[in-house]
Scaffold this active site. Structure first.
Site, PDB file in Angstrom:
ATOM      1  N   HIS A  79       0.856  -1.185   0.000  1.00 26.08           N
ATOM      2  CA  HIS A  79       0.000   0.000   0.000  1.00 26.08           C
ATOM      3  C   HIS A  79       0.889   1.231   0.000  1.00 26.08           C
ATOM      4  O   HIS A  79       2.029   1.197   0.489  1.00 26.08           O
ATOM      5  CB  HIS A  79      -0.887   0.014   1.244  1.00 26.08           C
TER       6      HIS A  79
ATOM      7  N   GLU B 246       0.910   3.813   1.840  1.00 25.79           N
ATOM      8  CA  GLU B 246       1.374   4.213   3.170  1.00 25.79           C
ATOM      9  C   GLU B 246       2.544   3.359   3.639  1.00 25.79           C
ATOM     10  O   GLU B 246       3.513   3.879   4.196  1.00 25.79           O
ATOM     11  CB  GLU B 246       0.238   4.073   4.207  1.00 25.79           C
TER      12      GLU B 246
ATOM     13  N   CYS C   2      -6.049   1.843   6.060  1.00 30.32           N
ATOM     14  CA  CYS C   2      -6.656   0.591   6.516  1.00 30.32           C
ATOM     15  C   CYS C   2      -6.016   0.157   7.839  1.00 30.32           C
ATOM     16  O   CYS C   2      -5.130   0.831   8.369  1.00 30.32           O
ATOM     17  CB  CYS C   2      -6.469  -0.492   5.459  1.00 30.32           C
TER      18      CYS C   2
END
Length: 153
Positions: free
Chosen positions: A54, A56, A84
């Site tokens: 992801h 991040e 998430c």
């Protein structure tokens, strides 16, 4: 330090880059307390064949490597979509001071929508959360991506 919208604009550029390579368009930027950009990234789960790739996670990894420290104290994480569970967990572990996101994610969000790691007193670190920065543009970008995915051939 620049206003949140300036950094979110960089994250949106990363999200557009993800869309160009047919990834879910999420972009992230990590900034230090002086306002210097430490790292930028976009989603690469398909390209890297990695469910943890992801935006991040990739931005936290790049900044930690650059700083030679897994603790990213006094940093701000900008991300186009609410992080998430995995990404908020990583931000907590890295001691990120602030998470700023654009659009909420009611299905996966862990910064206030589905879960709220930022206020969970059982955790040893609780980042400040700022929601809704450039929200419309962030939401429209991801909604358009999924709308186009669902068009029958």
């Amino acid at each position: 330090m620049q206003p949140h919208a300036d950094y979110m604009s960089i994250a949106l550029g990363e999200a557009r880059r993800a869309r160009q390579i047919d990834e879910v368009p999420v972009g992230a930027v990590l900034v230090n307390e002086s306002g210097d950009v430490l790292a930028t990234a976009c989603n690469r789960t398909v390209a890297n064949a990695d469910p943890t790739a992801h935006a991040e996670i990739l931005v936290l990894r790049a900044a930690a490597e650059k700083l030679r420290n897994y603790r990213l104290l006094n940093t701000t994480l900008y991300v186009t979509i609410e992080p998430c569970l995995m990404c908020m967990g990583a931000a907590v572990h890295a001691r990120v001071a602030r998470v700023v996101y654009g659009a909420s994610d009611p299905k996966w969000g862990a910064a206030g929508s589905l879960y709220n790691f930022a206020v969970d007193l059982r955790l040893n670190h609780r980042p400040e959360v700022v929601a809704g920065v450039c929200e419309t543009e962030c939401r429209e970008l991801i909604q358009e991506f999924f709308r186009l995915k669902r068009i029958p051939c």
